[in-house]
Motif scaffolding. Sequence first.
Motif, PDB file in Angstrom:
ATOM      1  N   UNK A 115     -39.879  14.343  52.295  1.00  0.00           N
ATOM      2  CA  UNK A 115     -41.115  14.604  51.544  1.00  0.00           C
ATOM      3  C   UNK A 115     -42.174  13.560  51.895  1.00  0.00           C
ATOM      4  N   UNK A 116     -43.399  14.022  51.937  1.00  0.00           N
ATOM      5  CA  UNK A 116     -44.503  13.103  52.223  1.00  0.00           C
ATOM      6  C   UNK A 116     -44.854  12.269  51.005  1.00  0.00           C
ATOM      7  N   UNK A 117     -44.637  12.818  49.822  1.00  0.00           N
ATOM      8  CA  UNK A 117     -44.987  12.114  48.589  1.00  0.00           C
ATOM      9  C   UNK A 117     -44.238  12.761  47.427  1.00  0.00           C
ATOM     10  N   UNK A 118     -44.406  12.197  46.246  1.00  0.00           N
ATOM     11  CA  UNK A 118     -43.681  12.687  45.077  1.00  0.00           C
ATOM     12  C   UNK A 118     -44.163  14.076  44.659  1.00  0.00           C
ATOM     13  N   UNK A 119     -45.410  14.395  44.931  1.00  0.00           N
ATOM     14  CA  UNK A 119     -45.924  15.728  44.577  1.00  0.00           C
ATOM     15  C   UNK A 119     -45.199  16.817  45.362  1.00  0.00           C
ATOM     16  N   UNK A 120     -44.960  16.554  46.651  1.00  0.00           N
ATOM     17  CA  UNK A 120     -44.228  17.540  47.455  1.00  0.00           C
ATOM     18  C   UNK A 120     -42.794  17.673  46.953  1.00  0.00           C
ATOM     19  N   UNK A 121     -42.184  16.564  46.580  1.00  0.00           N
ATOM     20  CA  UNK A 121     -40.822  16.624  46.042  1.00  0.00           C
ATOM     21  C   UNK A 121     -40.779  17.526  44.806  1.00  0.00           C
ATOM     22  N   UNK A 122     -41.746  17.382  43.926  1.00  0.00           N
ATOM     23  CA  UNK A 122     -41.750  18.178  42.694  1.00  0.00           C
ATOM     24  C   UNK A 122     -41.928  19.664  43.004  1.00  0.00           C
ATOM     25  N   UNK A 123     -42.756  19.972  44.011  1.00  0.00           N
ATOM     26  CA  UNK A 123     -42.935  21.381  44.392  1.00  0.00           C
ATOM     27  C   UNK A 123     -41.633  21.958  44.937  1.00  0.00           C
ATOM     28  N   UNK A 124     -40.967  21.172  45.808  1.00  0.00           N
ATOM     29  CA  UNK A 124     -39.705  21.636  46.384  1.00  0.00           C
ATOM     30  C   UNK A 124     -38.641  21.747  45.295  1.00  0.00           C
ATOM     31  N   UNK A 125     -38.634  20.799  44.366  1.00  0.00           N
ATOM     32  CA  UNK A 125     -37.656  20.847  43.270  1.00  0.00           C
ATOM     33  C   UNK A 125     -37.850  22.114  42.433  1.00  0.00           C
TER      34      UNK A 125
END
Length: 245
Positions: free
Chosen positions: A25-35
């Motif tokens: 993930x590039x950042x925590x926002x991308x992690x949350x989207x993937x989650x």
Amino acid sequence: MISGYLARKLALLHHPSLFLSLSAFANISELKRVHAHIIISGLANDDLTTARLLAFAAISGDFHYAQTLFDQVEHPTLFMYNSMIRGFSQSFDTLESIHLYIRMLLDRISPDNYTFPFLFQSCSNKAFFFEGQQLHDHAIKFGIDYDVFVLNNLIIRMYSNCRELDYARRLFEERNSIVNVISWTTMVTGYSNCGDIDVALQFFDRMPCRNVVSWTAMIVGYVQMEKYDEARQLFDEMSERNVDS
């Protein structure tokens, strides 16, 4: 049906290399989207997926999100505990790191050589020196005190940073058979930071090998003591320099 994007992210997230996994993930926002996609796809109960998501969140500094993931796991693993302790140690939330460590012991999970360095980092100031000493005793109890990674962090993060150099020196001498260039450099830095440049020089002169960090640590010590001629002499003797030196 899993989308191509989610499949690629999951493949990278599950990579055998933790380093590559955490680059998913590039950042925590991308992690949350993937989650969110993982939850919708019914894959949220996979422990490996949760562990890697938790590790990224903790390292990225989103402790609330990491804690949420952690609390959803009925039986957290050692890796999950280490990830949380590491995250809070970097935030210098010492009490939370120690509370997690105690909870881990109550869950009958034994620490390893990755657990203690993060805990020692949390206790790297005088206010938590007593707790740090207790953790040192635990490292001995679990037989991890002879791991050079643990040793260096114990010297670096605790005793040297707490200005307890008598403890640091005693530990250094007791573990002399396993110390490395990082250990030696730490002793040089610890004594020079305390203004004891003569003892720092004794360690520097005794070093079996030196690197650019070792030389620079000694130079910094001289500069702090306003001994510019000695600092310049060392600088001129260096075979290799970096921007810090």
